[in-house]
Design a protein around this motif. Structure first.
Motif, PDB file in Angstrom:
ATOM      1  N   GLN A 154      67.912  34.382 -63.143  1.00 25.39           N
ATOM      2  CA  GLN A 154      67.751  32.894 -63.313  1.00 25.39           C
ATOM      3  C   GLN A 154      68.824  32.003 -62.627  1.00 25.39           C
ATOM      4  O   GLN A 154      70.002  32.664 -62.244  1.00 25.39           O
ATOM      5  N   ASP A 155      68.689  30.924 -62.456  1.00 26.62           N
ATOM      6  CA  ASP A 155      69.870  30.108 -61.791  1.00 26.62           C
ATOM      7  C   ASP A 155      71.212  30.307 -62.734  1.00 26.62           C
ATOM      8  O   ASP A 155      72.099  30.079 -62.042  1.00 26.62           O
ATOM      9  N   ASN A 156      71.267  30.495 -63.857  1.00 22.95           N
ATOM     10  CA  ASN A 156      72.320  30.782 -64.771  1.00 22.95           C
ATOM     11  C   ASN A 156      73.024  31.983 -64.615  1.00 22.95           C
ATOM     12  O   ASN A 156      73.895  32.147 -65.474  1.00 22.95           O
ATOM     13  N   ARG A 166      71.924  40.352 -55.822  1.00 25.83           N
ATOM     14  CA  ARG A 166      70.947  41.452 -55.950  1.00 25.83           C
ATOM     15  C   ARG A 166      70.939  42.371 -54.603  1.00 25.83           C
ATOM     16  O   ARG A 166      70.174  43.398 -54.781  1.00 25.83           O
ATOM     17  N   GLY A 167      71.195  41.881 -53.592  1.00 24.95           N
ATOM     18  CA  GLY A 167      71.189  42.367 -52.085  1.00 24.95           C
ATOM     19  C   GLY A 167      71.964  41.781 -51.308  1.00 24.95           C
ATOM     20  O   GLY A 167      72.198  40.609 -51.065  1.00 24.95           O
ATOM     21  N   ILE A 185      64.604  32.830 -51.236  1.00 25.74           N
ATOM     22  CA  ILE A 185      65.500  31.784 -51.522  1.00 25.74           C
ATOM     23  C   ILE A 185      66.808  32.168 -52.145  1.00 25.74           C
ATOM     24  O   ILE A 185      67.926  31.741 -52.264  1.00 25.74           O
ATOM     25  N   GLY A 186      66.395  32.820 -53.451  1.00 23.51           N
ATOM     26  CA  GLY A 186      67.511  33.232 -54.466  1.00 23.51           C
ATOM     27  C   GLY A 186      68.675  34.063 -53.778  1.00 23.51           C
ATOM     28  O   GLY A 186      69.861  34.121 -53.930  1.00 23.51           O
ATOM     29  N   PHE A 221      60.111  36.086 -70.816  1.00 21.26           N
ATOM     30  CA  PHE A 221      61.244  35.841 -71.764  1.00 21.26           C
ATOM     31  C   PHE A 221      62.616  35.443 -70.787  1.00 21.26           C
ATOM     32  O   PHE A 221      62.428  35.965 -69.787  1.00 21.26           O
ATOM     33  N   TYR A 222      63.424  34.894 -71.498  1.00 18.10           N
ATOM     34  CA  TYR A 222      64.337  34.259 -70.621  1.00 18.10           C
ATOM     35  C   TYR A 222      65.886  34.765 -71.211  1.00 18.10           C
ATOM     36  O   TYR A 222      65.860  34.955 -72.718  1.00 18.10           O
TER      37      TYR A 222
END
Length: 333
Positions: A276-278, A29-30, A109-110, A215-216
């Protein structure tokens, strides 16, 4: 055990720029350009500090919005910045062992883990991590809305002494907040706090919010926004399908749209996208009354009608703008 309060600044390519078209081995994302951190001892004392500037490898031209927000200039990154792997070696050495990371929000953290993966570096040292916002909320007003760092400082009567949107400055102010919390209790009750707010943080809620949902598992931003203006765009009163108008982007991967129910009228929709982590996309959706402060903000934004901020602008028009940029003066990316 020590608590490491961390904050980061990162660069993002300007939409339509050559950098934005780069295909990286890992989706990020950056790209991190600054890390600031402050240690809190187990006794709750604010201790030593760490800061490093990072010279970007992939998004080398600084996005002008990032530069304006942070005050960081490209020449500073060239003069003071070091490569990301070198910066991480210094950071890990400073952190030491038996540490727990605290950040103000979910993003930092992501982003750090994405950058570590991009450079094929081990991210295991970040496993012990907590969002200080949730601990703060649980031990203050009990809300589940995201609070700005400035708001939390005001609630605790903490005066700002460092610059905002500077990694070390924000980390220091976050550390002052954390030093007033019962961190051990917050960590012990953290999982329960997550369960009690199963929809998680939706971002800063403005007055007039009447519905919220998460929503995921959307493949990307386009799929997520399409669903939010399509099959998931349901009236909060009757549950019927609403018609969307136009998405406008806001800072922090947020978008807003004014939707209309044929029977119950207009509602302002705000969504926040996160990874998301996935690798799939999560959407946090808020619905506001048409007379709310949020809806008024949408009306003001719509009056300006800046097509570059329209998330659903036609693909053909986007290519024309990109071509114009590539033949004209170089843009920051």
């Amino acid at each position: 055990m020590n608590y490491i309060v961390m904050d980061m600044e990162w660069n993002q390519p300007w939409p339509g720029s050559p950098s934005s078209k780069k295909v990286l081995p890992v989706q990020i994302r950056g790209e991190i350009i600054q890390i600031g951190a402050v240690r809190i001892t187990e006794a709750g004392e604010v201790a030593d500090e760490f800061q490093v500037m990072i010279r970007p490898k992939f998004y080398r031209h600084l996005n002008r919005r990032v530069s304006k927000l942070t005050g960081i200039k490209e020449n500073r990154l060239r003069d003071e910045g070091i490569p990301f792997p070198e910066a991480m070696e210094l950071f890990q050495s400073w952190c030491g062992e038996d540490i727990v990371f605290l950040t103000w929000g979910f993003d930092d953290i992501g982003i750090l883990r994405e950058n570590l993966q991009l450079f094929d570096m081990d991210a295991a040292f970040t496993d012990r991590w907590y969002n200080a916002q949730m601990i703060f909320n649980a031990q203050t007003d009990g809300s589940n809305s995201q609070k700005a760092l400035k708001t939390a400082m005001e609630m605790l009567g903490i005066e700002a002494t460092r610059p905002a949107h500077d990694a070390l400055g924000d980390a220091y102010h976050t550390a002052l907040i954390c030093a007033r919390l019962d961190l051990k209790k917050g960590m012990a009750e953290y999982d329960e706090a997550l369960k009690s707010h199963e929809n998680g943080f939706h971002g800063a809620e403005l007055p007039g919010c009447i519905a919220r949902k998460v929503f995921y598992d959307y493949t990307d931003k386009r799929a997520a926004l399409s669903a939010m203006s399509g099959e998931e765009n349901l009236c909060p009163v009757c549950g019927g399908r609403m018609l969307g108008s136009r998405w406008f982007s806001q800072p922090g991967h947020r978008y807003m749209d004014l939707a209309t129910c044929p029977e119950h009228g207009k509602f302002l929709i705000r969504v926040r996208l996160s990874l998301q982590d996935n690798g799939l996309t999560r959407v946090s959706r808020l619905t506001y009354e048409a007379t709310s402060e949020a809806a008024e903000a949408y009306a003001r934004r719509a009056e300006k009608a800046d097509p570059e901020d329209n998330a659903n602008r036609p693909r053909r028009r986007r290519r024309r703008r990109s071509a114009a940029r590539e033949t004209g003066p170089a843009e920051n990316s």
